[in-house]
Scaffold this active site. Structure first.
Site, PDB file in Angstrom:
ATOM      1  N   GLU A 142       0.829  -1.213   0.000  1.00  7.92           N
ATOM      2  CA  GLU A 142       0.000   0.000   0.000  1.00  7.92           C
ATOM      3  C   GLU A 142       0.865   1.266   0.000  1.00  7.92           C
ATOM      4  OE1 GLU A 142      -2.975  -0.256   3.120  1.00  7.92           O
ATOM      5  OE2 GLU A 142      -4.245  -1.472   1.836  1.00  7.92           O
ATOM      6  N   GLU A 316      -6.317  -7.947  -0.852  1.00  8.38           N
ATOM      7  CA  GLU A 316      -6.774  -8.067   0.532  1.00  8.38           C
ATOM      8  C   GLU A 316      -8.279  -7.822   0.548  1.00  8.38           C
ATOM      9  OE1 GLU A 316      -4.637  -5.475   3.176  1.00  8.38           O
ATOM     10  OE2 GLU A 316      -2.697  -5.940   2.284  1.00  8.38           O
TER      11      GLU A 316
HETATM   12  C1  GLA Z   1      -4.158  -2.740   4.785  1.00 11.00           C
HETATM   13  C2  GLA Z   1      -2.775  -3.272   4.882  1.00 11.00           C
HETATM   14  C3  GLA Z   1      -2.666  -4.498   5.730  1.00 11.00           C
HETATM   15  C4  GLA Z   1      -3.507  -4.352   6.946  1.00 11.00           C
HETATM   16  C5  GLA Z   1      -4.927  -4.125   6.541  1.00 11.00           C
HETATM   17  C6  GLA Z   1      -5.847  -4.001   7.715  1.00 11.00           C
HETATM   18  O1  GLA Z   1      -4.831  -3.064   3.675  1.00 11.00           O
HETATM   19  O2  GLA Z   1      -2.192  -3.530   3.635  1.00 11.00           O
HETATM   20  O3  GLA Z   1      -1.328  -4.670   6.098  1.00 11.00           O
HETATM   21  O4  GLA Z   1      -3.051  -3.309   7.706  1.00 11.00           O
HETATM   22  O5  GLA Z   1      -4.997  -2.940   5.853  1.00 11.00           O
HETATM   23  O6  GLA Z   1      -7.157  -3.796   7.275  1.00 11.00           O
HETATM   24  C1  GLA Z   2      -5.334   2.977   6.116  1.00 10.18           C
HETATM   25  C2  GLA Z   2      -5.540   2.272   4.817  1.00 10.18           C
HETATM   26  C3  GLA Z   2      -6.271   0.965   4.984  1.00 10.18           C
HETATM   27  C4  GLA Z   2      -5.603   0.154   6.053  1.00 10.18           C
HETATM   28  C5  GLA Z   2      -5.462   0.926   7.315  1.00 10.18           C
HETATM   29  C6  GLA Z   2      -4.740   0.070   8.300  1.00 10.18           C
HETATM   30  O1  GLA Z   2      -6.532   3.524   6.586  1.00 10.18           O
HETATM   31  O2  GLA Z   2      -6.196   3.092   3.913  1.00 10.18           O
HETATM   32  O3  GLA Z   2      -6.286   0.228   3.796  1.00 10.18           O
HETATM   33  O4  GLA Z   2      -4.316  -0.214   5.630  1.00 10.18           O
HETATM   34  O5  GLA Z   2      -4.778   2.133   7.057  1.00 10.18           O
HETATM   35  O6  GLA Z   2      -4.127   0.805   9.316  1.00 10.18           O
END
Ligand code: GLA
Ligand code: GLA
Length: 653
Positions: A142, A316
């Site tokens: 991400e 995910e």
């Molecule tokens: C994100 C991150 C994951 C995890 C999830 C939790 O998508 O990529 O590592 O933190 O959120 O919802």
């Molecule tokens: C942000 C991201 C989510 C997830 C959370 C987890 O809000 O946008 O996808 O990863 O953080 O902390």
């Protein structure tokens, strides 16, 4: 085509074999590993420990599972930060260094971090290049999440100077392009220029836009370099990345995805519905807090399909309550299955769930998994089983493409412009784009999100909800296309340096429709203005423009004071206000019919998505709802009566 995100390093090795067996039992094919495991792979500088990962991969492979490996760069370990403190980014709102202790604590402009990231990527790529169980790579995790595209560091400032010099050539060109005579801001040298942060009041908009362009490029360059390192050693593996929405990355996702084989999206419908609606619209939030808004995930799916070079994946998928929104409701029974189908209906080829087992410790211990902490099965297990069986029974074609003749043009630059020069607090680029999208989806229309660089020739209807900066090339393309084009307000109003269009708004769009914006006002969201369209009354709000109108332009909707709200000629509809979705639905329906595009009168909370020969009706409500539909289809799951929080699938013969 199912998979899961798995963290063997969180569990004793004695559990791994059983985990792998159960993954097969559930019908999974892919397992994603290692995106946060740097401290375990390299506990000390240059001292590597990959035995645990080798074993995990082998155990999974023995059960026939395929592995997606990730570079662990979202979590640089403590020893690395201690050695190179300039890896840490600086908060642009406070000027304070963002410390170690969570994740994404790195600055895209740190040369030390760039080098270290490429080093660990190369070590992993070399080690696993010939491991037959490894099929692909996810870069980082991400990118840009947690507001990490921008940094206020000295590294960023230095890199910004070099970027400015390359972009503008000489300082006089920059002074002229920005208009730095305003508030006595003329520069003599590039290295005098600060980052546009931490000033007394608003900083110069052109300066801000340049900083956003620069920051986006820093992310893209870092990411491209990582893909090059991985592809050099693993030319046969696929390369992908798990994206968050473009509104959140603050980077140009089209450019970010360019070198990838395909893009992935991380789908958290409830978390995102909470973040989007919790403050602004309590009624909508309450209604959808356990289902997600019917157009919210699909909007992200269509956007990710737009940036992907192929069908996309969900890397995910939310399996139950998450831990990170303001509030974290439990999905209603059936929603994990529904969301999985929705992703597939919008072009997903594979769905991976996050995560296999809920974590027993750490920041995300309140985040559900497919299995609970005590290894019992959570509801997501059973919904995944159901989805798996339905995929097989219906024979849904996961390679098929989504085909539509309607496109929305999106671009990060325009989001930046409206964020920098907001003009009214109730103006939200994301919301404006979403309103047009939602109106189209309520008509059963599938939507492509495209960039202005894409081929637009085949579309019959092109929607541009908000695009202050419109290039001459785009105007040429639109003029040549067969499409009717709908522009929302403030389109064309600015140059690409965020200065005023010399011929007033809508700038070069005047080549397609002879109108001019004489003045603009913004209003509080609850200060609405009545407007009339074909004898019915609707509400305009938030942003209103006063237009002067040239030849062969019709006023099709009017405010009560007789001011034009929507004008039209053969080629273009220009909407000079923001307005309620009900109005957009009616207006877009009329335009679609005139363009020979099929629309549907769907019951409330029902959505229709078509892909290849298949179509899916989704019911986001608690009541069964009946749809009237084309005669030449055969239902392969469910019927015209769509069950509550469920779906029906048909096939065209
Ligand atoms: C994100 C991150 C994951 C995890 C999830 C939790 O998508 O990529 O590592 O933190 O959120 O919802
Ligand atoms: C942000 C991201 C989510 C997830 C959370 C987890 O809000 O946008 O996808 O990863 O953080 O902390």
């Amino acid at each position: 085509m199912l998979g899961v995100c798995y963290y063997p390093e969180h569990w004793p090795q004695s559990m791994w074999k059983k985990d792998a067996e159960e993954m097969r039992e559930l019908g999974l094919t892919y397992v994603r590993l290692a995106e946060f495991a740097w401290s375990k792979m390299e506990p000390e500088e240059g001292v590597y420990d990959f035995e645990w990962l080798d074993s995990a991969i082998q155990i999974l492979a023995e059960k026939g599972l395929k592995v997606i490996l990730c570079t662990p760069t979202a979590t640089p370990p403590k020893w690395l930060i201690d050695k190179f403190p300039d890896i840490l980014p600086v908060d642009i709102n406070t000027g304070v260094t963002r410390g170690f202790g969570s994740r994404r604590h790195y600055d895209f402009s740190s040369k030390n971090y760039h080098r270290e990231s490429m080093r660990i990527s190369e070590v992993m790529a070399t080690r696993y290049a010939n491991n037959p169980a490894v099929v692909g790579w996810q870069t980082d995790n991400e990118l840009a999440c947690h507001d990490t595209t921008h940094s206020g560091s000295e590294n960023a400032k230095h890199a910004f100077h070099l970027w400015l010099e390359k972009y503008y050539g000489d300082i006089d060109s920059l002074n002229k392009a920005w208009g730095t005579i305003f508030w006595s801001m003329e520069y003599q040298r590039f290295d005098q220029i600060e980052l546009p942060i931490l000033a007394v009041t608003e900083t110069h908009p052109s300066h801000q836009l340049a900083y956003r362009r620069f920051s986006s490029e820093q992310v893209i360059n870092y990411h491209n370099d990582m893909i090059d390192v991985l592809s050099k050693h693993c030319p046969k593996h696929f390369m992908t990345h798990n994206f968050i929405p473009m509104t959140d990355t603050q980077a140009d996702n089209f450019a970010l995805a360019e070198k990838l084989d395909f893009a992935c999206y991380d789908n958290y419908p409830l978390g995102r519905t909470d973040l989007f609606f919790a403050d602004s619209d309590t009624d909508t939030f309450k209604r959808y807090m356990r289902t997600g808004h019917p157009d919210f995930s699909s909007c992200s799916f269509d956007q990710i399909r737009g940036i992907s070079n192929d069908n996309f994946w969900i890397m995910e998928q939310q399996p139950g309550p998450v831990n990170w929104a303001h509030h974290n409701p439990r999905p209603l029974p059936g929603m994990v299955r529904l969301w999985s189908w929705e992703a597939v209906a919008h072009g997903a080829e594979t769905i991976c769930y996050f995560r296999w087992r809920q974590a027993a410790f750490g920041q995300e211990q309140m985040h559900a998994g497919i299995k609970r902490v005590d290894n019992s099965k959570s509801p997501a297990w059973f919904e995944t089983e159901q989805f798996r069986d339905e995929l097989a029974e219906t024979g849904f074609d996961l390679k098929a493409k989504v085909h539509t003749s309607v496109a929305i043009i999106m671009s990060i630059e325009n989001q930046w412009v409206t964020e920098i020069e907001r003009q009214g607090d109730s103006f939200s680029h994301q919301l404006v784009e979403f309103e047009y999208y939602s109106a189209l989806r309520q008509l059963g229309i599938d939507v492509d999100f495209v960039s202005s660089n894409d081929n637009l020739a085949d579309y019959k209807m092109i929607v541009v909800p908000c695009m202050p900066v419109v290039s001459d090339e785009l105007i040429d393309k639109l003029a040549d296309s067969q499409a009717h084009v709908i522009f929302g307000p403030r389109s064309g109003a600015k140059t690409d340096e965020l200065t005023f269009a010399p011929n007033l708004g809508p700038g070069n769009i005047q080549r397609l429709i002879p109108i001019q914006v004489e003045s603009t006002e913004t209003l509080r969201a609850d200060c609405t203005m009545k407007m009339l369209y074909k004898g019915a009354s609707y509400l305009g709000s938030r942003w209103n423009e006063a237009l002067s109108i040239g030849d062969k332009v019709n006023t099709v909707a009017q405010f009560h004071n007789k001011q034009a709200a929507v004008v039209q000629n053969d080629k273009v509809t220009y909407v000079a206000t923001l307005c309620e979705i009900e109005f957009l639905r009616v207006l877009l329906n009329d335009i679609a019919l005139a363009c020979d595009i099929k629309t549907y009168q769907l019951p409330e909370d029902i959505r229709l998505s078509q892909r290849g020969n298949f179509g899916v009706f989704f019911n986001y409500s608690g009541q069964a709802k009946r749809v009237e539909f084309d005669r030449d289809v055969e239902f392969v799951l469910g019927s015209e009566e769509i069950a509550p929080y469920s779906l029906s699938i048909f096939k065209r013969n």
